[in-house]
Design a protein around this motif. Structure first.
Motif, PDB file in Angstrom:
ATOM      1  N   GLY A  67      -2.705   6.930   2.319  1.00 57.12           N
ATOM      2  CA  GLY A  67      -1.349   6.398   2.335  1.00 57.12           C
ATOM      3  C   GLY A  67      -0.841   5.980   0.977  1.00 57.12           C
ATOM      4  O   GLY A  67      -1.503   6.127  -0.060  1.00 57.12           O
ATOM      5  N   LEU A  68       0.376   5.422   0.980  1.00 48.48           N
ATOM      6  CA  LEU A  68       1.105   5.127  -0.246  1.00 48.48           C
ATOM      7  C   LEU A  68       0.461   4.016  -1.074  1.00 48.48           C
ATOM      8  O   LEU A  68       0.277   4.160  -2.278  1.00 48.48           O
ATOM      9  CB  LEU A  68       2.556   4.757   0.102  1.00 48.48           C
ATOM     10  N   VAL A  69       0.136   2.908  -0.446  1.00 51.08           N
ATOM     11  CA  VAL A  69      -0.321   1.734  -1.203  1.00 51.08           C
ATOM     12  C   VAL A  69      -1.636   1.995  -1.940  1.00 51.08           C
ATOM     13  O   VAL A  69      -1.731   1.723  -3.153  1.00 51.08           O
ATOM     14  CB  VAL A  69      -0.421   0.506  -0.282  1.00 51.08           C
ATOM     15  N   PRO A  70      -2.693   2.516  -1.290  1.00 49.52           N
ATOM     16  CA  PRO A  70      -3.921   2.814  -2.050  1.00 49.52           C
ATOM     17  C   PRO A  70      -3.691   3.826  -3.173  1.00 49.52           C
ATOM     18  O   PRO A  70      -4.295   3.709  -4.247  1.00 49.52           O
ATOM     19  CB  PRO A  70      -4.864   3.382  -0.981  1.00 49.52           C
ATOM     20  N   THR A  71      -2.817   4.802  -2.932  1.00 50.55           N
ATOM     21  CA  THR A  71      -2.520   5.790  -3.971  1.00 50.55           C
ATOM     22  C   THR A  71      -1.846   5.129  -5.162  1.00 50.55           C
ATOM     23  O   THR A  71      -2.179   5.422  -6.313  1.00 50.55           O
ATOM     24  CB  THR A  71      -1.613   6.901  -3.407  1.00 50.55           C
ATOM     25  N   LEU A  72      -0.923   4.227  -4.882  1.00 49.33           N
ATOM     26  CA  LEU A  72      -0.232   3.531  -5.969  1.00 49.33           C
ATOM     27  C   LEU A  72      -1.206   2.670  -6.773  1.00 49.33           C
ATOM     28  O   LEU A  72      -1.113   2.618  -8.005  1.00 49.33           O
ATOM     29  CB  LEU A  72       0.891   2.650  -5.412  1.00 49.33           C
ATOM     30  N   ARG A  73      -2.108   2.000  -6.096  1.00 52.36           N
ATOM     31  CA  ARG A  73      -3.060   1.136  -6.812  1.00 52.36           C
ATOM     32  C   ARG A  73      -3.907   1.976  -7.782  1.00 52.36           C
ATOM     33  O   ARG A  73      -4.139   1.576  -8.923  1.00 52.36           O
ATOM     34  CB  ARG A  73      -3.959   0.404  -5.816  1.00 52.36           C
ATOM     35  N   LEU A  77       3.982   5.130   6.513  1.00 49.82           N
ATOM     36  CA  LEU A  77       5.321   5.688   6.619  1.00 49.82           C
ATOM     37  C   LEU A  77       5.218   7.190   6.857  1.00 49.82           C
ATOM     38  O   LEU A  77       4.158   7.785   6.634  1.00 49.82           O
ATOM     39  CB  LEU A  77       6.105   5.423   5.328  1.00 49.82           C
ATOM     40  N   PRO A  78       6.297   7.832   7.303  1.00 51.55           N
ATOM     41  CA  PRO A  78       6.278   9.298   7.386  1.00 51.55           C
ATOM     42  C   PRO A  78       5.907   9.920   6.050  1.00 51.55           C
ATOM     43  O   PRO A  78       6.187   9.357   4.983  1.00 51.55           O
ATOM     44  CB  PRO A  78       7.716   9.644   7.792  1.00 51.55           C
ATOM     45  N   SER A  79       5.274  11.080   6.096  1.00 53.03           N
ATOM     46  CA  SER A  79       4.735  11.711   4.892  1.00 53.03           C
ATOM     47  C   SER A  79       5.788  11.898   3.817  1.00 53.03           C
ATOM     48  O   SER A  79       5.551  11.596   2.644  1.00 53.03           O
ATOM     49  CB  SER A  79       4.100  13.061   5.255  1.00 53.03           C
ATOM     50  N   HIS A  80       6.985  12.395   4.190  1.00 55.05           N
ATOM     51  CA  HIS A  80       7.990  12.662   3.164  1.00 55.05           C
ATOM     52  C   HIS A  80       8.501  11.377   2.533  1.00 55.05           C
ATOM     53  O   HIS A  80       8.906  11.355   1.369  1.00 55.05           O
ATOM     54  CB  HIS A  80       9.150  13.476   3.751  1.00 55.05           C
ATOM     55  N   TYR A  81       8.461  10.259   3.286  1.00 51.15           N
ATOM     56  CA  TYR A  81       8.847   8.969   2.710  1.00 51.15           C
ATOM     57  C   TYR A  81       7.836   8.534   1.662  1.00 51.15           C
ATOM     58  O   TYR A  81       8.200   8.087   0.565  1.00 51.15           O
ATOM     59  CB  TYR A  81       8.947   7.903   3.809  1.00 51.15           C
ATOM     60  N   GLU A  82       6.546   8.638   2.021  1.00 48.75           N
ATOM     61  CA  GLU A  82       5.508   8.211   1.094  1.00 48.75           C
ATOM     62  C   GLU A  82       5.514   9.058  -0.171  1.00 48.75           C
ATOM     63  O   GLU A  82       5.367   8.535  -1.284  1.00 48.75           O
ATOM     64  CB  GLU A  82       4.148   8.280   1.780  1.00 48.75           C
TER      65      GLU A  82
END
Length: 352
Positions: free
Chosen positions: A220-226, A251-256
């Motif tokens: 997901g988005l948060v671990p990727t951002l970290r 979130l939906p894939s395109h949102y992330e």
């Protein structure tokens, strides 16, 4: 002037500017073809320069194996390649500058034609044509964005993994030549080669992560951002503080993907333009909206001057951020900056 005469003048103006717009589009197409050819030539010359540089390094290590004529020829060849590469890079920069001018002119002409459409369309019996032109312009913009991304990737591949691997080949050849002459020196070269291979592997993994982080789909988005923020800080020597609130659910894939690209592009702008030492990334979900902002302590700029249509200076990085928020996520985009006080870009998008 009578209304009919005014209408006729507007129609003539519309046709003239429309023809100029089509001419500009054709010139842009020709310019893009020339840019691709010139870029390919620059890449070939850069590869040749790298090969010549490797030969020169080998020559310097084994001077006793070469005659004076060979040494002279090597250095002459290297100088010729470097001069040719320098000239072609200058030509490429001129073509890119000309391309940006043409894009600015195309944008201005398109806006004028779009403004005239409602006035002349009703009396010309052709119906609204702005939608067709707008669709064509959008397709052209998408194609151009794809080409720019491919060019960026090819240049990064050439300057990164390709050059590193070429150096690995050279070091392997050195080890091969030393194998029968000096075992201890060969062992030392192999240790250095192993370290170089490991470095190249890590660089290639970072390159792949920047293109499309696999953990974005998995975690997901948060671990990727970290992870991305950590790598960005180490690479660019900029301290980045990431704050995430109320983002527990996926979130939906395109949102992330869109949110990650927004933050990635904003941080890249900080690294390229801001001369900043610190940056802060905020990602928060509340009241049915996702709030994202990136701010830095860099040099800043005059927002109105950079975004002014009259100035002809279109900040493509800012436009990319705006499109990601407004077009892809149907949200609102904002930017604040002043000279000496840093920059803040922000987006508010509805929760899907």
């Amino acid at each position: 002037m009578a209304p009919s005469e005014t209408q006729q003048k507007l129609e003539e103006l519309h046709q003239t500017i429309g023809a100029d717009l089509e001419k500009t589009r054709r010139e842009l197409g020709e310019m893009e073809t020339l840019l691709r050819q010139t870029t390919a030539e620059v890449e070939k010359l850069a590869q040749r320069e790298m090969t010549v540089a490797n030969r020169l390094r080998d020559l310097e290590v084994n001077l006793d194996k070469y005659s004076k004529a060979d040494i002279k020829n090597f250095y002459t060849s290297a100088q010729e390649v470097q001069m040719r590469l320098l000239m072609m890079r200058g030509q490429l920069e001129q073509l890119q500058f000309r391309q940006q001018l043409l894009k600015g002119r195309q944008s201005q002409l398109f806006e004028i034609v779009s403004a005239l459409e409602p006035v002349v369309g009703a009396d010309m019996g052709s119906g609204p044509r702005g939608g067709s032109d707008e669709g064509t312009d959008l397709i052209a913009a998408i194609i151009q964005a794809q080409e720019n991304e491919r060019l960026r990737i090819s240049l990064q591949m050439h300057d990164g993994p390709a050059q590193s691997m070429s150096n690995l080949v050279l070091r392997a050849e050195i080890c091969q030549r030393l194998l029968d002459r000096d075992t201890e020196q060969t062992r030392g070269e192999l240790v250095a080669l192993k370290g170089a291979i490991n470095t190249t592997l890590q660089d290639t993994r970072r390159f792949i992560f920047d293109l499309r982080p696999m953990i974005l789909d998995d975690l997901g988005l948060v671990p990727t951002l970290r992870r991305y923020v950590q790598q960005f800080s180490e690479k660019n020597k900029i301290e980045v503080n990431l704050m995430v609130q109320n983002m527990d659910a996926r979130l939906p894939s395109h949102y992330e993907v869109a949110l990650f690209r927004f933050i990635q592009e904003a941080l890249n702008n900080v690294a390229r333009h801001a001369s900043a030492s610190q940056a802060r990334v905020l990602l928060d979900q509340n009241n049915g909206s996702i709030h994202v902002s990136i701010e830095d302590d860099g040099t800043g700029f005059h927002v109105n001057e950079v975004l002014s249509e009259e100035s002809g200076r279109r900040n493509l990085g800012i436009e990319t951020l705006r499109q990601q928020v407004e077009s892809l996520l149907r949200g609102e985009f904002g930017i604040e900056s002043s000279v000496g006080r840093g920059t803040r870009v922000a987006g508010v998008v509805p929760v899907p």
